[in-house]
Design a protein around this motif. Structure first.
Motif, PDB file in Angstrom:
ATOM      1  N   LEU A 219     -28.348  20.693  66.340  1.00 34.77           N
ATOM      2  CA  LEU A 219     -28.153  21.888  65.729  1.00 34.77           C
ATOM      3  C   LEU A 219     -27.499  21.850  64.277  1.00 34.77           C
ATOM      4  O   LEU A 219     -27.718  22.732  63.595  1.00 34.77           O
ATOM      5  CB  LEU A 219     -27.010  22.515  66.882  1.00 34.77           C
ATOM      6  CG  LEU A 219     -26.660  24.027  66.349  1.00 34.77           C
ATOM      7  CD1 LEU A 219     -27.780  25.104  66.456  1.00 34.77           C
ATOM      8  CD2 LEU A 219     -25.588  24.483  67.041  1.00 34.77           C
ATOM      9  N   SER A 220     -26.675  20.928  64.139  1.00 33.16           N
ATOM     10  CA  SER A 220     -26.424  20.883  62.837  1.00 33.16           C
ATOM     11  C   SER A 220     -27.608  20.566  61.819  1.00 33.16           C
ATOM     12  O   SER A 220     -27.447  21.270  60.603  1.00 33.16           O
ATOM     13  CB  SER A 220     -25.360  19.446  62.636  1.00 33.16           C
ATOM     14  OG  SER A 220     -26.092  18.436  62.600  1.00 33.16           O
ATOM     15  N   VAL A 221     -28.449  19.932  62.018  1.00 28.62           N
ATOM     16  CA  VAL A 221     -29.622  19.768  61.030  1.00 28.62           C
ATOM     17  C   VAL A 221     -30.433  21.118  61.168  1.00 28.62           C
ATOM     18  O   VAL A 221     -30.440  21.459  60.078  1.00 28.62           O
ATOM     19  CB  VAL A 221     -30.467  18.584  61.830  1.00 28.62           C
ATOM     20  CG1 VAL A 221     -31.769  18.688  60.840  1.00 28.62           C
ATOM     21  CG2 VAL A 221     -29.827  17.351  61.527  1.00 28.62           C
ATOM     22  N   ALA A 222     -30.529  21.660  62.201  1.00 22.63           N
ATOM     23  CA  ALA A 222     -31.149  23.143  62.398  1.00 22.63           C
ATOM     24  C   ALA A 222     -30.275  24.130  61.270  1.00 22.63           C
ATOM     25  O   ALA A 222     -31.018  25.087  60.772  1.00 22.63           O
ATOM     26  CB  ALA A 222     -31.294  23.503  63.749  1.00 22.63           C
ATOM     27  N   GLU A 228     -23.016  13.440  61.690  1.00 22.27           N
ATOM     28  CA  GLU A 228     -23.645  12.338  62.314  1.00 22.27           C
ATOM     29  C   GLU A 228     -22.702  12.035  63.908  1.00 22.27           C
ATOM     30  O   GLU A 228     -21.778  11.629  64.182  1.00 22.27           O
ATOM     31  CB  GLU A 228     -23.075  10.986  61.805  1.00 22.27           C
ATOM     32  CG  GLU A 228     -23.706   9.948  62.009  1.00 22.27           C
ATOM     33  CD  GLU A 228     -25.216   9.246  61.668  1.00 22.27           C
ATOM     34  OE1 GLU A 228     -25.471   8.279  62.070  1.00 22.27           O
ATOM     35  OE2 GLU A 228     -25.592  10.339  61.318  1.00 22.27           O
ATOM     36  N   VAL A 229     -23.543  12.792  64.764  1.00 17.12           N
ATOM     37  CA  VAL A 229     -23.141  13.083  65.988  1.00 17.12           C
ATOM     38  C   VAL A 229     -24.252  12.251  66.818  1.00 17.12           C
ATOM     39  O   VAL A 229     -25.362  12.830  66.798  1.00 17.12           O
ATOM     40  CB  VAL A 229     -22.799  14.246  66.672  1.00 17.12           C
ATOM     41  CG1 VAL A 229     -22.326  14.212  68.052  1.00 17.12           C
ATOM     42  CG2 VAL A 229     -21.658  14.735  65.722  1.00 17.12           C
ATOM     43  N   LEU A 230     -24.149  11.374  67.673  1.00 15.50           N
ATOM     44  CA  LEU A 230     -25.150  10.651  68.149  1.00 15.50           C
ATOM     45  C   LEU A 230     -24.689  10.295  69.813  1.00 15.50           C
ATOM     46  O   LEU A 230     -23.951  10.227  70.275  1.00 15.50           O
ATOM     47  CB  LEU A 230     -25.512   8.976  67.599  1.00 15.50           C
ATOM     48  CG  LEU A 230     -25.528   8.820  66.193  1.00 15.50           C
ATOM     49  CD1 LEU A 230     -25.285   7.571  65.844  1.00 15.50           C
ATOM     50  CD2 LEU A 230     -26.787   9.529  66.023  1.00 15.50           C
ATOM     51  N   PRO A 231     -25.941  10.203  70.652  1.00 15.89           N
ATOM     52  CA  PRO A 231     -25.947  10.172  72.034  1.00 15.89           C
ATOM     53  C   PRO A 231     -25.439   8.643  72.504  1.00 15.89           C
ATOM     54  O   PRO A 231     -26.270   7.886  71.896  1.00 15.89           O
ATOM     55  CB  PRO A 231     -27.116  10.673  72.610  1.00 15.89           C
ATOM     56  CG  PRO A 231     -28.214  10.262  71.567  1.00 15.89           C
ATOM     57  CD  PRO A 231     -27.522  10.585  70.190  1.00 15.89           C
ATOM     58  N   GLU A 339     -14.020  23.825  60.301  1.00 12.40           N
ATOM     59  CA  GLU A 339     -15.334  24.466  59.621  1.00 12.40           C
ATOM     60  C   GLU A 339     -15.841  23.708  58.832  1.00 12.40           C
ATOM     61  O   GLU A 339     -15.238  22.782  58.101  1.00 12.40           O
ATOM     62  CB  GLU A 339     -14.500  25.907  58.948  1.00 12.40           C
ATOM     63  CG  GLU A 339     -15.532  26.748  58.138  1.00 12.40           C
ATOM     64  CD  GLU A 339     -15.086  27.756  57.557  1.00 12.40           C
ATOM     65  OE1 GLU A 339     -15.563  28.845  57.397  1.00 12.40           O
ATOM     66  OE2 GLU A 339     -13.799  27.685  57.055  1.00 12.40           O
ATOM     67  N   ASP A 340     -17.156  23.839  58.657  1.00  9.81           N
ATOM     68  CA  ASP A 340     -17.901  22.904  57.798  1.00  9.81           C
ATOM     69  C   ASP A 340     -17.720  23.509  56.429  1.00  9.81           C
ATOM     70  O   ASP A 340     -18.229  24.958  55.954  1.00  9.81           O
ATOM     71  CB  ASP A 340     -19.603  23.075  58.101  1.00  9.81           C
ATOM     72  CG  ASP A 340     -20.543  21.956  57.482  1.00  9.81           C
ATOM     73  OD1 ASP A 340     -20.216  21.860  56.386  1.00  9.81           O
ATOM     74  OD2 ASP A 340     -20.778  21.384  58.245  1.00  9.81           O
ATOM     75  N   PRO A 341     -17.481  22.849  55.273  1.00 11.97           N
ATOM     76  CA  PRO A 341     -17.258  23.223  53.899  1.00 11.97           C
ATOM     77  C   PRO A 341     -18.511  23.645  53.229  1.00 11.97           C
ATOM     78  O   PRO A 341     -18.346  24.352  52.170  1.00 11.97           O
ATOM     79  CB  PRO A 341     -16.209  22.136  53.286  1.00 11.97           C
ATOM     80  CG  PRO A 341     -16.834  20.796  53.962  1.00 11.97           C
ATOM     81  CD  PRO A 341     -16.884  21.439  55.438  1.00 11.97           C
ATOM     82  N   ARG A 342     -19.543  23.024  53.773  1.00 14.72           N
ATOM     83  CA  ARG A 342     -20.962  23.499  52.909  1.00 14.72           C
ATOM     84  C   ARG A 342     -21.296  24.934  53.593  1.00 14.72           C
ATOM     85  O   ARG A 342     -22.244  25.219  52.588  1.00 14.72           O
ATOM     86  CB  ARG A 342     -21.806  22.272  53.366  1.00 14.72           C
ATOM     87  CG  ARG A 342     -21.345  20.943  52.959  1.00 14.72           C
ATOM     88  CD  ARG A 342     -22.037  19.923  53.603  1.00 14.72           C
ATOM     89  NE  ARG A 342     -22.125  19.950  55.315  1.00 14.72           N
ATOM     90  CZ  ARG A 342     -22.422  19.106  56.210  1.00 14.72           C
ATOM     91  NH1 ARG A 342     -23.574  17.957  55.613  1.00 14.72           N
ATOM     92  NH2 ARG A 342     -22.336  19.001  57.460  1.00 14.72           N
ATOM     93  N   ALA A 389     -17.175   9.019  57.449  1.00 22.38           N
ATOM     94  CA  ALA A 389     -17.897   8.808  58.512  1.00 22.38           C
ATOM     95  C   ALA A 389     -18.895   9.754  59.129  1.00 22.38           C
ATOM     96  O   ALA A 389     -19.968   9.190  59.990  1.00 22.38           O
ATOM     97  CB  ALA A 389     -17.146   8.383  59.717  1.00 22.38           C
ATOM     98  N   VAL A 390     -18.924  10.959  59.057  1.00 20.22           N
ATOM     99  CA  VAL A 390     -19.633  11.950  59.675  1.00 20.22           C
ATOM    100  C   VAL A 390     -20.562  12.767  59.033  1.00 20.22           C
ATOM    101  O   VAL A 390     -21.563  13.105  59.582  1.00 20.22           O
ATOM    102  CB  VAL A 390     -18.954  12.646  60.827  1.00 20.22           C
ATOM    103  CG1 VAL A 390     -18.352  11.726  61.862  1.00 20.22           C
ATOM    104  CG2 VAL A 390     -17.894  13.589  60.342  1.00 20.22           C
ATOM    105  N   ILE A 391     -20.058  13.042  57.832  1.00 16.82           N
ATOM    106  CA  ILE A 391     -20.943  14.014  57.038  1.00 16.82           C
ATOM    107  C   ILE A 391     -22.264  13.493  56.376  1.00 16.82           C
ATOM    108  O   ILE A 391     -22.146  12.203  56.201  1.00 16.82           O
ATOM    109  CB  ILE A 391     -20.178  14.593  55.765  1.00 16.82           C
ATOM    110  CG1 ILE A 391     -20.627  15.958  55.330  1.00 16.82           C
ATOM    111  CG2 ILE A 391     -19.953  13.310  54.746  1.00 16.82           C
ATOM    112  CD1 ILE A 391     -19.717  16.701  54.442  1.00 16.82           C
ATOM    113  N   VAL A 392     -23.323  14.171  56.597  1.00 13.14           N
ATOM    114  CA  VAL A 392     -24.682  13.437  56.174  1.00 13.14           C
ATOM    115  C   VAL A 392     -25.056  14.686  55.152  1.00 13.14           C
ATOM    116  O   VAL A 392     -25.724  15.609  55.412  1.00 13.14           O
ATOM    117  CB  VAL A 392     -25.561  13.583  57.310  1.00 13.14           C
ATOM    118  CG1 VAL A 392     -27.015  13.027  56.828  1.00 13.14           C
ATOM    119  CG2 VAL A 392     -24.948  12.834  58.653  1.00 13.14           C
ATOM    120  N   GLY A 393     -25.091  13.886  53.860  1.00  3.65           N
ATOM    121  CA  GLY A 393     -25.955  14.724  52.780  1.00  3.65           C
ATOM    122  C   GLY A 393     -25.084  16.131  52.361  1.00  3.65           C
ATOM    123  O   GLY A 393     -23.803  16.166  53.003  1.00  3.65           O
ATOM    124  N   SER A 394     -25.872  16.888  51.977  1.00  2.00           N
ATOM    125  CA  SER A 394     -25.356  18.337  51.528  1.00  2.00           C
ATOM    126  C   SER A 394     -26.078  19.423  52.464  1.00  2.00           C
ATOM    127  O   SER A 394     -27.206  19.000  52.978  1.00  2.00           O
ATOM    128  CB  SER A 394     -25.433  18.721  49.954  1.00  2.00           C
ATOM    129  OG  SER A 394     -24.864  17.494  49.529  1.00  2.00           O
TER     130      SER A 394
END
Length: 398
Positions: A219-222, A228-231, A339-342, A389-394
């Motif tokens: 969902l974060s990508v969408a 970065e959350v993995l199963p 909250e996501d600062p982006r 550790a968890v944020i991926v790009g912008s």
């Protein structure tokens, strides 16, 4: 699908974390809509054991979150019972305590060091010798070298707990919709959240909470703000109902190391506990296999052998069923809450891995405090979205 009424907040994910966030937000007076692509509490929450633990964490932010949740669970259950009645608020709460056991001489020192550190952090951890441990659990293996008793450890039925929280949301005028998949987030011209996209429609809202558990990364990508959350897959064996054999949650001292490990390969450490119905739950395993949900005979065999090593009386006991589920894993083993600062208006509450049941109430309260501008009881910084550790790009351009 018909158009769903607008809400102050849409919580995506109706597992225990989404339910706890929705309950806390509705208690703060917000109109909340909860969406789930499946049935509420039917995924990760349904595959959990219901543990509410302080014992399996060393001092630090996650332990602080666990202590706050352990303190909050009984009060929350009482308030739900007053609001909803006994039947809807029935969660099978059992404050039965936990026992961590060292079965090898080399595990005694690390166990003692862990309990010292936990006591310094305010946890009640009682060091026991082998005789005292077997007094507490008479069916334990004779190979016990030392143990630690944690009176604060507890257990509940996770699906019942999630459904009680969601019932409170409904009672306060909110909605819970299963079978509705969120495909992304809608933003206004200024880049702030103004809705969530579902099949052929958009639901207007002022904020979206990504509580999708192992699927939160998707969902974060969408939404254009990847995290970065993995199963991480785990499996559990369930025995046929037995006379009282195990009185509390009992696990090997290496369980803490298995929880903290980031290894891709299989990790197995014995965890044995009874339920209110007389069955015995046997875990625990961890393996990063993506979303492959195939039943793994190797894992089940290792679980059975490890449980028998801890409780020889279980040898020959019938296994009634086995189940597995995916847990939301983050590389630094801390939840993502805030909250996501982006992307203003996009909030995350995920990454609790196998501790979501125990961490849910404090997670919901922390997220509601932050969203409503209240002073939180816990420091939110360790769980922030924009940590390395968890944020991926912008965020992507919209």
């Amino acid at each position: 699908m018909g158009r769903i009424e607008s809400a102050d907040v849409v919580v995506v994910g109706a597992g225990i974390i989404g339910a706890a966030c929705a309950e806390a937000l509705s208690a703060a007076g917000l109109r909340v809509l909860v969406l789930d692509r499946g049935a509420p509490a039917a995924a990760t929450t349904a595959s959990g054991e219901g543990n509410v633990l302080v014992s399996d964490k060393g001092p630090g932010p996650e332990l602080d979150l666990a202590v706050a949740s352990r303190r909050r669970w009984p009060d929350l259950i009482d308030s739900l019972r007053e609001e909803l009645g006994d039947e809807l608020a029935r969660v099978e709460w059992e404050p039965k305590g936990g026992l961590m056991v060292a079965t090898e001489p080399e595990a005694v020192g690390p166990l003692a060091a862990l309990t010292r550190a936990q006591r310094a952090a305010g946890i009640e951890a009682v060091d026991l010798d082998a005789a005292a441990a077997r007094d507490m659990e008479p069916h334990l293996t004779e190979r016990v070298e030392a143990a630690a008793h944690y009176p604060e450890d507890a257990q509940l039925q996770p699906v019942l707990a999630a459904m009680a929280l969601l019932a409170a949301v409904r009672a306060r005028g909110g909605e819970v919709r299963g079978g509705v998949e969120a495909h992304g987030v809608v933003y206004d011209p200024g880049g702030a959240v103004c809705g969530v996209r579902v099949d052929g429609d958009a639901i207007p809202c002022g904020a979206v909470v990504n509580a999708c558990g192992p699927w939160a990364g998707h969902l974060s990508v969408a939404a254009g703000a990847p995290v970065e959350v993995l199963p991480r897959r785990g499996m559990v064996l369930v025995t046929a109902p037995l006379p009282p054999v195990v009185r509390r949650k009992v696990y090997a001292a290496d369980y803490v190391a298995a929880v903290a490990s980031g290894a891709v390969d299989l990790q197995v450490s014995p965890v044995v506990e009874s339920t209110a119905t007389g069955t015995v739950l046997i875990g625990s395993s961890r393996r990063r296999v993506g979303f492959d949900d195939a039943l793994e005979v190797e894992v089940l065999q290792r679980l059975a052998r490890s449980a028998i090593a801890l409780f020889p009386v279980l040898s020959g006991v019938p296994v009634m069923r086995a189940y597995g589920g995916f847990r939301p894993y983050t590389p630094d083993h801390l939840p993502v809450i805030g909250e996501d600062p982006r992307t203003p208006g996009l909030w995350h509450a995920t990454g609790h891995e196998g501790a979501g049941i125990g961490l849910a109430p404090a997670t919901g309260r922390l997220l509601a405090d932050l969203m409503c501008g209240r002073e939180p009881e816990l420091d939110a910084m360790p769980f922030r979205v924009d940590r390395p550790a968890v944020i991926v790009g912008s965020a992507v351009e919209r």
